[in-house]
Design a protein around this motif. Structure first.
Motif, PDB file in Angstrom:
ATOM      1  N   ALA A 184       0.836  -1.197   0.000  1.00 12.14           N
ATOM      2  CA  ALA A 184       0.000   0.000   0.000  1.00 12.14           C
ATOM      3  C   ALA A 184       0.866   1.240   0.000  1.00 12.14           C
ATOM      4  N   ALA A 185       0.699   2.065  -1.004  1.00 12.26           N
ATOM      5  CA  ALA A 185       1.478   3.304  -1.087  1.00 12.26           C
ATOM      6  C   ALA A 185       0.651   4.490  -0.601  1.00 12.26           C
ATOM      7  N   TYR A 186      -0.586   4.572  -1.059  1.00 15.78           N
ATOM      8  CA  TYR A 186      -1.391   5.739  -0.708  1.00 15.78           C
ATOM      9  C   TYR A 186      -2.853   5.468  -1.019  1.00 15.78           C
ATOM     10  N   SER A 187      -3.721   5.956  -0.159  1.00  9.15           N
ATOM     11  CA  SER A 187      -5.152   5.921  -0.447  1.00  9.15           C
ATOM     12  C   SER A 187      -5.807   7.091   0.274  1.00  9.15           C
ATOM     13  N   LYS A 188      -6.921   7.561  -0.278  1.00  5.15           N
ATOM     14  CA  LYS A 188      -7.626   8.663   0.369  1.00  5.15           C
ATOM     15  C   LYS A 188      -9.118   8.546   0.116  1.00  5.15           C
ATOM     16  N   LEU A 189      -9.877   9.024   1.072  1.00  2.00           N
ATOM     17  CA  LEU A 189     -11.332   9.034   0.988  1.00  2.00           C
ATOM     18  C   LEU A 189     -11.752  10.428   0.551  1.00  2.00           C
ATOM     19  N   VAL A 190     -12.534  10.505  -0.534  1.00  2.00           N
ATOM     20  CA  VAL A 190     -12.919  11.795  -1.106  1.00  2.00           C
ATOM     21  C   VAL A 190     -14.437  11.911  -1.129  1.00  2.00           C
ATOM     22  N   SER A 191     -14.949  13.052  -0.660  1.00  2.00           N
ATOM     23  CA  SER A 191     -16.367  13.386  -0.805  1.00  2.00           C
ATOM     24  C   SER A 191     -16.465  14.555  -1.774  1.00  2.00           C
ATOM     25  N   ALA A 192     -17.601  14.673  -2.449  1.00  8.15           N
ATOM     26  CA  ALA A 192     -17.744  15.727  -3.451  1.00  8.15           C
ATOM     27  C   ALA A 192     -19.197  16.145  -3.579  1.00  8.15           C
ATOM     28  N   GLY A 193     -19.398  17.389  -4.004  1.00 12.13           N
ATOM     29  CA  GLY A 193     -20.750  17.902  -4.211  1.00 12.13           C
ATOM     30  C   GLY A 193     -20.760  19.011  -5.252  1.00 12.13           C
ATOM     31  N   GLY A 203      -6.051  11.624   5.427  1.00 12.90           N
ATOM     32  CA  GLY A 203      -6.556  10.752   4.377  1.00 12.90           C
ATOM     33  C   GLY A 203      -7.963  11.061   3.916  1.00 12.90           C
ATOM     34  N   ARG A 204      -8.517  12.233   4.276  1.00 15.79           N
ATOM     35  CA  ARG A 204      -9.883  12.587   3.909  1.00 15.79           C
ATOM     36  C   ARG A 204      -9.895  13.960   3.235  1.00 15.79           C
ATOM     37  N   PHE A 205     -10.613  14.051   2.082  1.00 14.83           N
ATOM     38  CA  PHE A 205     -10.632  15.285   1.312  1.00 14.83           C
ATOM     39  C   PHE A 205     -12.047  15.548   0.787  1.00 14.83           C
ATOM     40  N   HIS A 206     -12.291  16.822   0.460  1.00 11.11           N
ATOM     41  CA  HIS A 206     -13.576  17.200  -0.146  1.00 11.11           C
ATOM     42  C   HIS A 206     -13.299  18.073  -1.361  1.00 11.11           C
ATOM     43  N   VAL A 207     -14.075  17.845  -2.443  1.00 14.27           N
ATOM     44  CA  VAL A 207     -13.986  18.694  -3.628  1.00 14.27           C
ATOM     45  C   VAL A 207     -15.400  19.121  -4.023  1.00 14.27           C
ATOM     46  N   GLY A 208     -15.474  20.233  -4.728  1.00 14.51           N
ATOM     47  CA  GLY A 208     -16.776  20.672  -5.226  1.00 14.51           C
ATOM     48  C   GLY A 208     -17.088  22.097  -4.832  1.00 14.51           C
ATOM     49  N   GLN A 209     -18.346  22.465  -5.080  1.00 12.42           N
ATOM     50  CA  GLN A 209     -18.787  23.834  -4.852  1.00 12.42           C
ATOM     51  C   GLN A 209     -19.050  24.077  -3.369  1.00 12.42           C
ATOM     52  N   GLU A 210     -18.624  25.224  -2.913  1.00 14.68           N
ATOM     53  CA  GLU A 210     -18.793  25.578  -1.509  1.00 14.68           C
ATOM     54  C   GLU A 210     -20.277  25.690  -1.164  1.00 14.68           C
ATOM     55  N   GLY A 211     -20.648  25.103  -0.047  1.00 14.05           N
ATOM     56  CA  GLY A 211     -22.024  25.179   0.416  1.00 14.05           C
ATOM     57  C   GLY A 211     -22.963  24.157  -0.184  1.00 14.05           C
ATOM     58  N   PRO A 260     -24.139  20.340  -0.554  1.00 14.77           N
ATOM     59  CA  PRO A 260     -23.955  19.087   0.185  1.00 14.77           C
ATOM     60  C   PRO A 260     -23.261  18.020  -0.669  1.00 14.77           C
ATOM     61  N   SER A 261     -22.520  17.162  -0.008  1.00 17.27           N
ATOM     62  CA  SER A 261     -21.831  16.070  -0.704  1.00 17.27           C
ATOM     63  C   SER A 261     -22.840  15.027  -1.155  1.00 17.27           C
ATOM     64  N   ASP A 262     -22.703  14.573  -2.402  1.00 17.95           N
ATOM     65  CA  ASP A 262     -23.562  13.501  -2.889  1.00 17.95           C
ATOM     66  C   ASP A 262     -22.749  12.363  -3.510  1.00 17.95           C
ATOM     67  N   VAL A 263     -21.428  12.465  -3.409  1.00 12.78           N
ATOM     68  CA  VAL A 263     -20.541  11.435  -3.941  1.00 12.78           C
ATOM     69  C   VAL A 263     -19.447  11.151  -2.920  1.00 12.78           C
ATOM     70  N   GLN A 264     -19.103   9.878  -2.770  1.00 12.66           N
ATOM     71  CA  GLN A 264     -17.981   9.503  -1.913  1.00 12.66           C
ATOM     72  C   GLN A 264     -17.242   8.347  -2.565  1.00 12.66           C
ATOM     73  N   PHE A 265     -15.941   8.463  -2.668  1.00 17.57           N
ATOM     74  CA  PHE A 265     -15.163   7.388  -3.273  1.00 17.57           C
ATOM     75  C   PHE A 265     -13.796   7.283  -2.618  1.00 17.57           C
ATOM     76  N   LEU A 266     -13.226   6.111  -2.744  1.00 18.28           N
ATOM     77  CA  LEU A 266     -11.884   5.843  -2.241  1.00 18.28           C
ATOM     78  C   LEU A 266     -10.973   5.630  -3.440  1.00 18.28           C
ATOM     79  N   VAL A 267      -9.900   6.399  -3.507  1.00 16.78           N
ATOM     80  CA  VAL A 267      -8.920   6.240  -4.579  1.00 16.78           C
ATOM     81  C   VAL A 267      -7.557   5.997  -3.959  1.00 16.78           C
ATOM     82  N   GLY A 268      -6.733   5.297  -4.683  1.00 15.32           N
ATOM     83  CA  GLY A 268      -5.403   5.039  -4.161  1.00 15.32           C
ATOM     84  C   GLY A 268      -4.522   4.382  -5.191  1.00 15.32           C
ATOM     85  N   HIS A 269      -3.267   4.226  -4.826  1.00 13.72           N
ATOM     86  CA  HIS A 269      -2.352   3.494  -5.686  1.00 13.72           C
ATOM     87  C   HIS A 269      -1.431   2.661  -4.812  1.00 13.72           C
TER      88      HIS A 269
END
Length: 304
Positions: free
Chosen positions: A16-25, A97-105, A107-116
């Protein structure tokens, strides 16, 4: 009988090199370039788009799993991405290991785990060439569970953490590869194992690499004529039968020499050569170094 897929993944030595949990909206797009790293993504909630290595984008749904043995560039985005591809969202760190992307304000409607992960084998390029370019698995909750275990284990400093992560990644890779729709895969080992005729020959080569196999013998095992077997193997696995056998023997030999448990004569016998000299000639031609020099060079690199 030996399982060739398990053999390949075991020799790859994943860690395991890296993984992160990402939420987005809202509308968002994240783009990255990687130096051919093995990449995986599991969608835990919602839907998003994924583009990889310049291919057409695919839509991912919850519990979809993607494995790319060699990733050079990728982009993930909302189903309705920003109007311009030049708009790149900046991930905001929420914690380890947790991040959020998307428009401010929004709500998150997507969650995924990415890594290499990294592959420790010096034969990684060879072994990866036997795997599909992209593995997409849908509706397999077992994979989601395995990835969650990888994520949890990577966050905790528990005893034997690295050993557990290595084993989990081996299981994850095998589960992903055996779950894929092999008929739609690119040429490689996975597709060959899905072929009822070729799988018999592949398993016999892996189970008994020391045997003096010929194309005729392997064709007989596959219940095909020599010409039909040769053509089918080339088309589905992507290399000629004897080329595959040689590559597999050399991968095994390199692994044995690295272990330092056996001499050149013993390794030669175990991978199908009648003499140490014949093995040395073949090994040198294939690897670029004589077996003894390869073993001492590898020992030196480990000591360093």
């Amino acid at each position: 009988m030996t399982d060739p897929l398990a053999d390949i993944v075991t020799l790859l030595q994943p860690d395991a090199a890296y993984s992160k949990l990402v939420s987005a909206g809202g509308r968002w797009r994240v783009q990255r370039s990687l130096d051919g790293m093995p990449f995986y993504c599991v969608l835990l909630e919602g839907s998003c788009r994924l583009e990889m290595n310049g291919a057409a984008p695919i839509t991912l749904q919850a519990d979809d799993f993607v494995l790319v043995p060699e990733l050079h560039d990728f982009a993930t985005s909302s189903l309705e991405p920003p109007e311009s591809d030049e708009v790149i969202s900046t991930p905001v760190a929420l914690g380890p290991g947790r991040f959020h992307v998307g428009q401010e304000g929004v709500p998150s409607d997507v969650q995924f785990l990415v890594g290499h992960c990294n592959f420790g084998s010096p034969d990684a390029e060879l072994l990866l060439s036997l795997l599909p370019n992209v593995v997409l698995v849908r509706g397999e909750r077992r994979l989601s569970t395995l990835v969650k275990l990888v994520r949890e284990e990577s966050r905790e400093q528990r005893p034997a953490r690295d050993v557990v992560l290595a084993r989990l990644l081996e299981v994850l890779l095998i589960e992903a590869l055996r779950s894929t729709n092999a008929t739609a895969s690119t040429a490689g080992l996975v597709r060959g194992l899905a072929d009822p005729r070729l799988s018999v020959a592949l398993r016999q080569m892996h189970e008994s690499p020391q045997k003096p196999w010929t194309v005729v013998q392997l064709a007989t095992a596959a219940a095909l004529s020599r010409s039909a077997f040769f053509e089918r193997f080339n088309r589905i696995v992507g290399v000629a039968p004897m080329e595959y056998l040689l590559s597999w023997r050399m991968a095994l030999a390199k692994n044995m020499l690295r272990q330092k448990g056996e001499g050149v004569a013993q390794v030669a016998e175990r991978v199908g050569y009648g003499s140490a000299s014949a093995f040395s000639v073949a090994f040198t031609r294939h690897v670029g170094l004589p077996p003894t020099q390869y073993a001492s060079a590898d020992s030196g690199s480990r000591a360093a």
